[in-house]
Structure formats: structure tokens, C-alpha cells
Motif scaffolding. Structure first.
Motif, PDB file in Angstrom:
ATOM      1  N   ALA A  49       0.837  -1.207   0.000  1.00  0.00           N
ATOM      2  CA  ALA A  49       0.000   0.000   0.000  1.00  0.00           C
ATOM      3  C   ALA A  49       0.874   1.259   0.000  1.00  0.00           C
ATOM      4  O   ALA A  49       0.591   2.223  -0.716  1.00  0.00           O
ATOM      5  CB  ALA A  49      -0.933  -0.017   1.208  1.00  0.00           C
ATOM      6  N   LYS A  50       1.950   1.226   0.791  1.00  0.00           N
ATOM      7  CA  LYS A  50       2.852   2.385   0.818  1.00  0.00           C
ATOM      8  C   LYS A  50       3.507   2.558  -0.545  1.00  0.00           C
ATOM      9  O   LYS A  50       3.662   3.681  -1.035  1.00  0.00           O
ATOM     10  CB  LYS A  50       3.915   2.213   1.904  1.00  0.00           C
ATOM     11  N   GLY A  51       3.869   1.443  -1.160  1.00  0.00           N
ATOM     12  CA  GLY A  51       4.454   1.481  -2.500  1.00  0.00           C
ATOM     13  C   GLY A  51       3.507   2.092  -3.525  1.00  0.00           C
ATOM     14  O   GLY A  51       3.925   2.658  -4.535  1.00  0.00           O
ATOM     15  N   ALA A  52       2.196   1.985  -3.234  1.00  0.00           N
ATOM     16  CA  ALA A  52       1.195   2.556  -4.143  1.00  0.00           C
ATOM     17  C   ALA A  52       0.826   3.982  -3.726  1.00  0.00           C
ATOM     18  O   ALA A  52      -0.160   4.538  -4.206  1.00  0.00           O
ATOM     19  CB  ALA A  52      -0.055   1.677  -4.156  1.00  0.00           C
ATOM     20  N   GLY A  53       1.617   4.540  -2.808  1.00  0.00           N
ATOM     21  CA  GLY A  53       1.414   5.944  -2.430  1.00  0.00           C
ATOM     22  C   GLY A  53       0.384   6.169  -1.339  1.00  0.00           C
ATOM     23  O   GLY A  53      -0.035   7.305  -1.112  1.00  0.00           O
ATOM     24  N   CYS A  54      -0.030   5.112  -0.659  1.00  0.00           N
ATOM     25  CA  CYS A  54      -1.023   5.267   0.408  1.00  0.00           C
ATOM     26  C   CYS A  54      -0.342   5.608   1.728  1.00  0.00           C
ATOM     27  O   CYS A  54       0.790   5.188   1.985  1.00  0.00           O
ATOM     28  CB  CYS A  54      -1.815   3.977   0.606  1.00  0.00           C
ATOM     29  N   THR A  55      -1.069   6.322   2.580  1.00  0.00           N
ATOM     30  CA  THR A  55      -0.619   6.473   3.965  1.00  0.00           C
ATOM     31  C   THR A  55      -1.301   5.373   4.775  1.00  0.00           C
ATOM     32  O   THR A  55      -2.460   5.039   4.532  1.00  0.00           O
ATOM     33  CB  THR A  55      -0.992   7.847   4.550  1.00  0.00           C
ATOM     34  N   VAL A  56      -0.553   4.796   5.707  1.00  0.00           N
ATOM     35  CA  VAL A  56      -1.052   3.638   6.458  1.00  0.00           C
ATOM     36  C   VAL A  56      -1.090   3.985   7.939  1.00  0.00           C
ATOM     37  O   VAL A  56      -0.151   4.584   8.473  1.00  0.00           O
ATOM     38  CB  VAL A  56      -0.123   2.424   6.203  1.00  0.00           C
ATOM     39  N   GLY A  62      -6.381  -2.553  16.286  1.00  0.00           N
ATOM     40  CA  GLY A  62      -5.619  -3.279  15.272  1.00  0.00           C
ATOM     41  C   GLY A  62      -6.206  -3.213  13.867  1.00  0.00           C
ATOM     42  O   GLY A  62      -5.741  -3.912  12.972  1.00  0.00           O
ATOM     43  N   ASN A  63      -7.230  -2.379  13.654  1.00  0.00           N
ATOM     44  CA  ASN A  63      -7.694  -2.172  12.285  1.00  0.00           C
ATOM     45  C   ASN A  63      -6.634  -1.365  11.546  1.00  0.00           C
ATOM     46  O   ASN A  63      -6.084  -0.402  12.096  1.00  0.00           O
ATOM     47  CB  ASN A  63      -9.012  -1.383  12.254  1.00  0.00           C
ATOM     48  N   LEU A  64      -6.353  -1.782  10.310  1.00  0.00           N
ATOM     49  CA  LEU A  64      -5.309  -1.124   9.526  1.00  0.00           C
ATOM     50  C   LEU A  64      -5.994  -0.377   8.378  1.00  0.00           C
ATOM     51  O   LEU A  64      -6.885  -0.932   7.731  1.00  0.00           O
ATOM     52  CB  LEU A  64      -4.385  -2.222   9.012  1.00  0.00           C
ATOM     53  N   GLU A 121     -10.104   4.704   0.880  1.00  0.00           N
ATOM     54  CA  GLU A 121      -9.403   4.080   2.000  1.00  0.00           C
ATOM     55  C   GLU A 121      -9.702   2.584   2.035  1.00  0.00           C
ATOM     56  O   GLU A 121     -10.852   2.175   1.920  1.00  0.00           O
ATOM     57  CB  GLU A 121      -9.847   4.742   3.307  1.00  0.00           C
ATOM     58  N   ILE A 122      -8.630   1.797   2.185  1.00  0.00           N
ATOM     59  CA  ILE A 122      -8.788   0.340   2.291  1.00  0.00           C
ATOM     60  C   ILE A 122      -8.697  -0.021   3.774  1.00  0.00           C
ATOM     61  O   ILE A 122      -7.682   0.227   4.413  1.00  0.00           O
ATOM     62  CB  ILE A 122      -7.677  -0.403   1.519  1.00  0.00           C
ATOM     63  N   GLY A 123      -9.761  -0.608   4.308  1.00  0.00           N
ATOM     64  CA  GLY A 123      -9.758  -1.030   5.707  1.00  0.00           C
ATOM     65  C   GLY A 123      -9.432  -2.523   5.807  1.00  0.00           C
ATOM     66  O   GLY A 123      -9.983  -3.331   5.056  1.00  0.00           O
ATOM     67  N   VAL A 124      -8.499  -2.855   6.692  1.00  0.00           N
ATOM     68  CA  VAL A 124      -8.216  -4.268   6.992  1.00  0.00           C
ATOM     69  C   VAL A 124      -8.719  -4.483   8.413  1.00  0.00           C
ATOM     70  O   VAL A 124      -8.064  -4.083   9.377  1.00  0.00           O
ATOM     71  CB  VAL A 124      -6.709  -4.585   6.880  1.00  0.00           C
ATOM     72  N   TRP A 125      -9.896  -5.082   8.541  1.00  0.00           N
ATOM     73  CA  TRP A 125     -10.543  -5.196   9.851  1.00  0.00           C
ATOM     74  C   TRP A 125      -9.906  -6.314  10.655  1.00  0.00           C
ATOM     75  O   TRP A 125      -9.692  -7.420  10.149  1.00  0.00           O
ATOM     76  CB  TRP A 125     -12.048  -5.410   9.677  1.00  0.00           C
TER      77      TRP A 125
END
Ligand code: ZN
Length: 416
Positions: A49-56, A62-64, A121-125
Motif C-alpha cells: 500500500a505504501k508502494g502505491a502511495g497510500c498512507t497507512v 488493530g484495524n489497519l 481508503e482500504i480497511g483491513v478489519w
């Protein structure tokens, strides 16, 4: 203008790369929530995701979240995503597909240098599966305010390790603020986990909601007696009642159409001896229906059937509801965005109601939400043999991409 498409090969290769983390001998995955394998999977995703320019960022439970900025910092996000944790003998696609398809949407927008008004925004629950820590859809439940953070942090696994301790071990600060930023819409892409799309030869399920469901427990008291000397007409045998009730229950379900679900999962007699008339019978009835009126009617009739049989057989006992989850009706505008995207891509789509619970059930309580389903082989899930084809997965990601593009355009009708 030609319609935008994802890179299906990149999506597939990432699904296969993720599946190597926690890979099982029989082709599945074991990345239970907050284990080292889960951490490794989340780190791989964050790196992509960072490689695709996203902020994480990671919240207190613990949700990402990986965010691709929109043109205006002031607009609420359009969310997608799902979960990366699996069952102990889970598959390669349940949850993972929704997360990596969200990333593929971001990559495709980058490839074509397309901006959106709203951030995506991509949520990883965290802990969707609820197998290691006993609360399914935990992270999204806390995020939506349906489960107190403290209650989630206090959950423990079989070895007594708490969610709090495991989060800390992974470098997550459980005291960090639990903020829910404004969300314009949320859309989760998932394999169906049932056989309907495959059977109807449809490539896309436009999910309109999640069915109503409840669990009921009947306890019937009879009298223990010797199986030999006691004449049939002098027994108080609770199984006689069951023999009477079962056909009536199935008939009641059948009268509510093909969408009704009735499952007698437990039948237990006591003392459980072959030559003793049972003194006690317990059985469970799981009932589900997408239509509230029909669901309520079926639920009431089940109780009526058992209560009338108790009187007829002159037996003591009761039936009571022990668990109920209200159904969910997804947001009309989000469902319409999915319908429109599937039509624009000329996919054979069908409206469908989810039989299983998802993080989206929690999201739907607080933000406009929808889901997209794609078929999986034989409807099999929560199984190492869970399978879907690259083209089916690509089709779903293309619907996600175009639905998100429409939702992330601004309200003034700006083109994405
Ligand atoms: Zn799932």
C-alpha cells in the motif's frame, strides 16, 4: 470513453503471494488473528500500500487503514476492504480478496493517473473470523461503536493470551485514540461463500442486504421408563413430540419460499440409553430469512408448533430464542453504484442477500454500505479447498473499481 479496468494478473499474483504466508499443506491458509502469520500478512499489505502511495495507520483495536488521498482533503473517505485473518483451515480468498482488490483499485487509478474527489481508503478489519478470539467481526464492531474497545481488548484465546497483549506484541498501541473519521460510503468485495451465483451462472452478486437470523432452543421433559415393560400409550416420551414437530417445522419453512432457511443442528436426548425412554430432549432451530415479514412469521410459527405439540402430548417444556441478529438492508445509493458498474461492464449480475455475516454488517450500522459477491467453486468457504478463478476475481475487482470511482466523484457530478 472506454471503461476503466484493473490489472487482473497483478491482483492474482498478490493473492497467491499472500497465500504463501501461513500456507497449509492442503492448499489453504492459517493466519488467525494477531498471530505472527497475521502480522506478516498485514506487513506485506502495508508495504504494498505504501508502494502505491497510500498512507497507512493502525487504530487501537488493530484495524489497519491505507488511504489514497482525494483532491479535496475536506471530503469524507470512500471505504473498501475486508479482512486478512483466516480460519485455522481457511482458504486463500475469504476476506483477502476484498483487501487486495481494494489495493488493485488504487494501483489501477495510479496506472491511469486518475484522481478522485474523495479519498479512497482500504480497511483491513482486525479479527473478522472470531476463531482465535471469540468475537467475530471484532475490529469493525469496535470501529462502529457496537462493541466497547475494553471488551475487545479483554478477549482471550485458549492459551489465555489477550487481544491487548497480542496487539502490544505486534507494536499496536491499544491506548491510541479510536477515531471514526467521516465516511461517505463503504463497499466490500467478497467471495459468496455459498453456491447461488455458481448455480445460476452469474458472475456478479449485487448484495442488497444480509438476512435476518435467530437461534432457538427447545427443552422437552418426559419421564424415564424401561423400554420393555412400559406400554407405548403409558409413556411420556419427548421424542414422540419431536417426530410430530419436525415435519411441521420443515413445512412452515417451505411455506415461506425458497429463501427461508431452517436448520435443526442439535438433537440430544437424556440419559441417552438405547433401552430407556428419554426423560429429556433438547433440540435447536436456526432460522433465517431475508424478508422481515416472512422471517417474523416463520419465527413465530416455530414457537407455536412446539407449544401446541407440548399441549397435545401433555408434556412439560418450552422453546425460547437464545440469539438473534437483525438483518441488514444495504444503502440504496451504494447498491445502485454496484448495479450500474456491473451493467456498464456487461456482466451477468443478480441481486442477492448474504447468508453470512460480514464486517459490512457493522459498517452498515453507521455509514452507507454495500457489498459485491463473486462466485466461488462449489460455494465452498472456511475450507482449505476454497477456490475462485482469476477471471471471476478480476470481474469483481472491475465492478469494485467502477463503483468506487462513481462513489468517490464529488456531489456536483464531477467526472472522476
Ligand atoms: Zn470473510
Amino acid at each position: 470513453m472506454s471503461i476503466l479496468k484493473v490489472n487482473g494478473a497483478r491482483l492474482w499474483s498478490r493473492l497467491m503471494a499472500m497465500a504463501q504466508i501461513g500456507a497449509t499443506a492442503r492448499g489453504g491458509c492459517n493466519r488467525q488473528a494477531l498471530t505472527d502469520a497475521d502480522r506478516e500478512g498485514r506487513e506485506l499489505f502495508a508495504q504494498w500500500a505504501k508502494g502505491a502511495g497510500c498512507t497507512v495507520r493502525v487504530d487501537a483495536v488493530g484495524n489497519l487503514f491505507a488511504r489514497r488521498p482525494g483532491r479535496s482533503g475536506a471530503l469524507p473517505v470512500v471505504m473498501t476492504g475486508s479482512h486478512l485473518d483466516t480460519q485455522p483451515t481457511g482458504g486463500k480468498f475469504d476476506g483477502v480478496y476484498g483487501v487486495l482488490a481494494g489495493l488493485e483499485v488504487v494501483e489501477s487509478l495510479n496506472d491511469h493517473a486518475i484522481g478522485t474527489a474523495h479519498p479512497i481508503e482500504i480497511g483491513v478489519w482486525c479479527n473478522e473470523e472470531g476463531c482465535r478470539f471469540p468475537a467475530a467481526m471484532m475490529g469493525s464492531a469496535v470501529w462502529s461503536g457496537r462493541l466497547p474497545l475494553e471488551a475487545a481488548l479483554a478477549l482471550t484465546d485458549r492459551e489465555g493470551r489477550s487481544v491487548r497483549a497480542e496487539l502490544e506484541r505486534q507494536g499496536v498501541d491499544p491506548t491510541s485514540p479510536m477515531v471514526r473519521e467521516p465516511v461517505k460510503a463503504a463497499l466490500e468485495l467478497h467471495i459468496e461463500q455459498g453456491p447461488v451465483l455458481e448455480q445460476q451462472a452469474k458472475s456478479i452478486g449485487i448484495v442488497t442486504g444480509v438476512q435476518h437470523m435467530s437461534r432457538h432452543e427447545a427443552l422437552i421433559l418426559g419421564q424415564e421408563a424401561h423400554a420393555g415393560p412400559t406400554p407405548m400409550d403409558m409413556r411420556r416420551d419427548p421424542v414422540r413430540l419431536l417426530a410430530d414437530v419436525l415435519p411441521a417445522l420443515y413445512a412452515a419453512a417451505a411455506r415461506r419460499g425458497t429463501q427461508a432457511r431452517l436448520t435443526i443442528g442439535i438433537i440430544e436426548t437424556s440419559p441417552g440409553s438405547p433401552n430407556t425412554v428419554p426423560g429429556r430432549l433438547r433440540f435447536t432451530v436456526d432460522v433465517r430469512h431475508p424478508d422481515l415479514g416472512l422471517y417474523r412469521a416463520l419465527r413465530a410459527e416455530i414457537h407455536d408448533i412446539v407449544e401446541a405439540a407440548l399441549k397435545r402430548h401433555a408434556l412439560e417444556g418450552e422453546i425460547r430464542c437464545v440469539w438473534e441478529a437483525p438483518g441488514v438492508v444495504f444503502d440504496a445509493a451504494v447498491v445502485e453504484a454496484v448495479r450500474h458498474a456491473a451493467a456498464a461492464l456487461h456482466f451477468d449480475a443478480v441481486e442477492i442477500v448474504s447468508g453470512a455475516g460480514h464486517d459490512s454488517c457493522n459498517l452498515a450500522a453507521v455509514v452507507p454500505t454495500g457489498m459485491i459477491f463473486v462466485p466461488c467453486a462449489g460455494g465452498l468457504s472456511h475450507n482449505e479447498a476454497e477456490s475462485a478463478t482469476p477471471s471471476e476475481l478480476e470481474a469483481g475487482a472491475n465492478v469494485l473499481l467502477n463503483a468506487l470511482l462513481a462513489l468517490a466523484a464529488d456531489n456536483r457530478g464531477e467526472r472522476p
